[in-house]
Design a protein around this motif. Structure first.
Motif, short mmCIF file in Angstrom:
data_model
loop_
_atom_site.label_atom_id
_atom_site.label_comp_id
_atom_site.label_asym_id
_atom_site.label_seq_id
_atom_site.Cartn_x
_atom_site.Cartn_y
_atom_site.Cartn_z
N LEU A 180 -6.52 1.45 -8.62
CA LEU A 180 -6.18 2.10 -7.59
C LEU A 180 -4.49 1.44 -6.55
N ARG A 181 -3.80 0.30 -7.14
CA ARG A 181 -2.87 -0.24 -6.86
C ARG A 181 -1.73 1.07 -7.57
N ASN A 234 -3.58 6.46 -5.28
CA ASN A 234 -4.43 5.57 -3.88
C ASN A 234 -3.55 6.51 -2.70
N SER A 235 -2.68 7.86 -3.19
CA SER A 235 -2.84 8.77 -3.03
C SER A 235 -3.88 9.66 -2.76
N LEU A 293 -14.01 6.39 -5.23
CA LEU A 293 -13.31 4.82 -5.30
C LEU A 293 -14.81 4.29 -6.98
N LYS A 332 -5.60 8.29 -0.25
CA LYS A 332 -5.11 8.02 1.48
C LYS A 332 -5.85 9.89 2.43
N ARG A 382 0.76 -1.09 0.16
CA ARG A 382 0.16 -0.19 -0.08
C ARG A 382 0.67 1.34 -0.36
N SER A 409 1.60 11.40 0.91
CA SER A 409 0.94 11.62 -1.00
C SER A 409 0.86 12.73 -1.47
#
Ligand code: ATP
Ligand code: MG
Length: 439
Positions: A135-136, A141-142, A429, A145, A49, A271
């Motif tokens: 999302l990987r 993903n930042s 998402l 977060k 992650r 991030s």
């Protein structure tokens, strides 16, 4: 008793692996990001992650069976690797893992639906179709977060300031503000709707004596928008408080914005760096621009708008070009605001409603509300709505409704301002828009 994973547990996230762990045995778990087989040596990048770690397998030092296992690894397979940390000047974090056991937890099929590394730029639609892989990616993903931190920081802010968190129904019998922006649903033998805003319920709670409430929840709007800042399902951060006016409500909102900026800056350094975004605190009070002045400014840029009109996209853009960061638009015409907005006593054509803007997008709307039953009925009628359908709401105003104010802040639009992305779909998402209902 041992479970399916036996003794295999992650000991470290990649971001916590550094020179202090040299010669220690650790277990990392994640995805095979990249494999480079140079014959005499194989490099495998493992991603979790929070980052990447290099696994280095020199063929002379690694036993043949393990080496052949490494050679067969497939990109994006899920693995657990037990190994020893070794210093390495060439590895990205100054350390690498010399493997001694590898467990493939789940092999990824090939070819992949899209490249999860940031090397290839795919279209947003392709990315959303394979969101699980999208999302990987670190830059994706930042965003989440930062959104997670923003929501946490927001809850902390409300708790520290004496607000109660509440949950209002999302299945409702009639429209909040009238209009046609509702999704109808079948509710047993009746028609019902998905809630477009918790507005009426949070007001009823003021009559209920809750004083200060907040809610973070879904809102549903059936507008047929196809813009970069509208979705059909969004998250609204709502607050309502008694015995305060619109000025107090704006004060609360700007304090929240600044707290979130501080918390995100402190806790989401990586991030923000990944997104190449720097956040600046806005000096309080945020600039408060009267609607009348905004109209003049917009007209001065050659964009036509008349007093009494809502801001068109062109008007918002013109204004955004002249204003920095966050600012309030105040003194909105009563006519274009919902029925529950308190008109100005001296100039009833103007109201105690405000919007919080970030550059050229609206991120929040708020107001002092009408707390007098009679005035409310009058306003509902003026808007062409039937007061009878607001019966259970209006009742709450008859038996001790305090003066109150509040706002609704779009969590997804707020995230746009915190991350610098220009499409709201990036901040959700699984976005719901006119064309998209899956995944
Ligand atoms: P706009 O004029 O931009 O369509 P609005 O004035 O209709 O927005 P409000 O009813 O004032 O929106 O809702 C409060 C906040 O909720 C907005 O400022 C925005 O941040 C967010 N919001 C409203 N509608 C949407 C939507 N369709 N998608 C995403 N966020 C939304
Ligand atoms: Mg609004």
């Amino acid at each position: 008793m041992t479970g399916l994973l036996e003794e295999w547990r992650r000991t470290h996230y990649t971001k916590n692996i550094n020179v202090n762990l040299v010669n220690k045995e650790i277990i990392v778990m994640g995805w095979v990001h990249e494999i480079r087989d140079l014959g005499g040596i194989i490099f495998v990048l493992i991603r979790d992650r929070d980052g990447l770690i290099q696994v280095t397998a020199p063929s002379k030092e690694i036993e043949a069976e393990l080496l052949s296992q490494i050679r067969k690894l497939k990109k994006e397979s899920v693995v657990a690797i037990k190994g020893t940390i070794q210093e390495s000047s060439r590895a990205p974090n100054g350390v690498e893992i010399i493997p001694n056991t590898i467990k493939v937890l789940n092999e990824a099929s090939q070819p992949l639906p899209m490249d999860p590394t940031d090397k290839v730029r795919a279209e947003i639609d392709t990315r959303l179709d394979s969101r699980f892989i999208d999302l990987r990616r670190a830059n994706v993903n930042s965003i989440f977060k930062i959104k997670s931190k923003m929501l946490h920081s927001t809850r902390t802010f409300f708790e520290e300031n004496g607000f109660l968190e509440v949950n209002t129904p999302k299945l409702v019998a009639s429209a909040t503000e009238g209009g046609t922006e509702l999704f109808p649903i079948t509710y047993f033998e009746r028609e019902a709707f998905l809630g477009q805003s918790p507005q009426l319920y949070k007001q009823i709670m003021m009559s209920g004596g809750f004083d200060k409430v907040y809610e973070i929840a879904q809102i549903f709007r059936a507008e047929e928008h196809d813009t970069l800042r509208h979705l059909n399902e969004a998250i609204s951060i709502d607050m309502e408080a008694s015995f305060i006016d619109d000025i107090d409500a704006m004060d609360t909102l700007e304090k929240l914005v600044n707290k979130v900026i501080v918390d995100v800056t402190v806790d989401c350094k990586d991030s923000l760096k990944t997104l190449d975004k720097e956040l600046l605190l806005c000096e309080c009070p945020f600039e408060r621009l009267d609607y009348d002045d905004a109209i003049d400014m917009i007209n001065s840029k050659g964009v036509e708008i008349e007093w009494g009109e809502d801001l068109s996209r062109a008007a918002e853009k013109a204004l955004g070009g002249m204003m920095e960061g966050y600012y309030f638009l105040t003194g909105w015409p009563t006519e274009i605001k919902p029925f529950y907005v308190m008109p100005n006593k001296k100039h009833p054509e103007k109201s105690h409603a405000f919007d919080l803007m970030y550059k050229d997008i609206e991120i929040s709307s708020g107001a002092m509300r009408i707390h007098q039953h009679e005035m409310l009925v009058e306003k509902i009628t003026e808007k062409g709505l039937n007061p009878d359908s607001f019966d259970s709401y209006l009742k709450a105003f008859d038996y001790g409704m305090p003066p109150h104010s509040g706002w609704g802040l779009g969590a997804d639009r707020f995230t746009m301002s915190l991350t610098g992305v220009n499409n709201i779909r990036e901040t959700v998402l699984f976005p719901r828009d006119r064309r998209r209902l899956t995944p």
